[in-house]
Write an enzyme that holds these catalytic residues in place. Structure first.
Site, PDB file in Angstrom:
ATOM      1  CG  HIS A 100      36.218 -46.344  45.373  1.00 46.27           C
ATOM      2  ND1 HIS A 100      36.696 -45.896  44.155  1.00 46.27           N
ATOM      3  CD2 HIS A 100      37.139 -47.235  45.838  1.00 46.27           C
ATOM      4  CE1 HIS A 100      37.864 -46.498  43.912  1.00 46.27           C
ATOM      5  NE2 HIS A 100      38.152 -47.295  44.923  1.00 46.27           N
ATOM      6  CD  GLU A 101      36.824 -49.506  48.909  1.00 44.48           C
ATOM      7  OE1 GLU A 101      37.183 -50.482  48.215  1.00 44.48           O
ATOM      8  OE2 GLU A 101      37.537 -48.497  49.059  1.00 44.48           O
ATOM      9  CG  HIS A 104      37.235 -51.935  44.030  1.00 43.76           C
ATOM     10  ND1 HIS A 104      37.961 -51.772  42.865  1.00 43.76           N
ATOM     11  CD2 HIS A 104      37.682 -50.983  44.890  1.00 43.76           C
ATOM     12  CE1 HIS A 104      38.815 -50.761  43.030  1.00 43.76           C
ATOM     13  NE2 HIS A 104      38.653 -50.257  44.234  1.00 43.76           N
TER      14      HIS A 104
HETATM   15 ZN   LIG Z   1      39.653 -48.693  45.099  1.00 42.59          ZN
END
Ligand SMILES: [Zn+2]
Length: 232
Positions: A100-101, A104
């Site tokens: 998930h990171e 980004h």
């Molecule tokens: Zn996030």
């Protein structure tokens, strides 16, 4: 206003319940899958590095940070920071959150518009969430100010709108990071079969905390508008 039964009943209580429930869900899902090793056994750090490598991203560091669920990507430092329970862990939760990171990071690399908007709203959000309600209350309490009190009230609401906008634009940023994460997890075969479903559960629970925060802020806005309207 914090002693106003309308506020307690229609804003504070549902807001707190919603946010509490979201926190409970995310902690529960996280704790469950933090204890399940993934079949490939890659640590959070390895997952992040594999994804960055596949994306051809260079110059982004993967670092450990203290705390639980404090994971984030810092675009100014170009660093993916993974919490202690994620960085060195080979659990399904670690893989999902590390991915998930990296989602980004992909947004940053691709210049994903909502992410840029969100970043530009940070100062407005900090100012608006604190100064907004203060101005509004001042406007309502000091009715003797006449026209000035109306200015205070609407300036307070306008400032608070900055905070609302921040919470709302956070939603596409978070949902998009998670869908990018799930896609790349599949591409690289980091999680298999049911593990993918578990990762989706973790990321959905995490996304729901942002939904809860946004709803709470909207409830507050509704209350402020009602106060402003019921003055005359
Ligand atoms: Zn996030």
């Amino acid at each position: 206003m914090f002693f106003d039964p309308t506020y307690l009943l229609f804003v504070a209580l549902p807001g707190m319940l919603l946010m509490g429930w979201a926190q409970f869900k995310v902690k529960g899902t996280y704790q469950k899958y933090a204890q399940v090793e993934s079949s490939l056994g890659m640590t959070g750090k390895q997952v992040a590095e594999a994804i960055l490598d596949r994306m051809g991203v260079q110059g982004v560091k993967v670092e450990p940070i203290p705390g639980e669920l404090s994971d984030h990507y810092d675009p100014s430092a170009k660093a993916v920071r993974l919490s202690e329970g994620i960085y060195g862990s080979n659990s399904i939760a670690a893989a999902a959150i590390a991915a998930h990171e990296c989602g980004h990071v992909m947004q940053d690399v691709k210049g994903y518009t909502p992410m840029n908007i969100r970043a530009s709203l940070v100062p407005a959000a900090n100012l608006g969430s604190q100064l907004g309600p203060m101005l509004l209350i001042a406007g309502i309490v000091f009715t003797g100010l006449g026209g000035l009190s109306t200015v205070f009230i609407y300036a307070g609401i306008a400032l608070f709108l900055g905070a609302i906008l921040f919470h709302v634009v956070t939603l596409p940023v978070e949902f998009d990071a998670s869908s990018r994460a799930l896609r790349i997890i599949d591409d690289l075969g980091i999680l298999q079969g049911d593990e993918h479903k578990a990762a989706k559960q973790i990321l959905s629970a995490a996304a729901f905390t942002y939904v809860a925060t946004a709803i709470y802020a909207l409830l507050q806005l509704g209350y402020y508008l009602m106060l402003a309207n019921s003055r005359d």
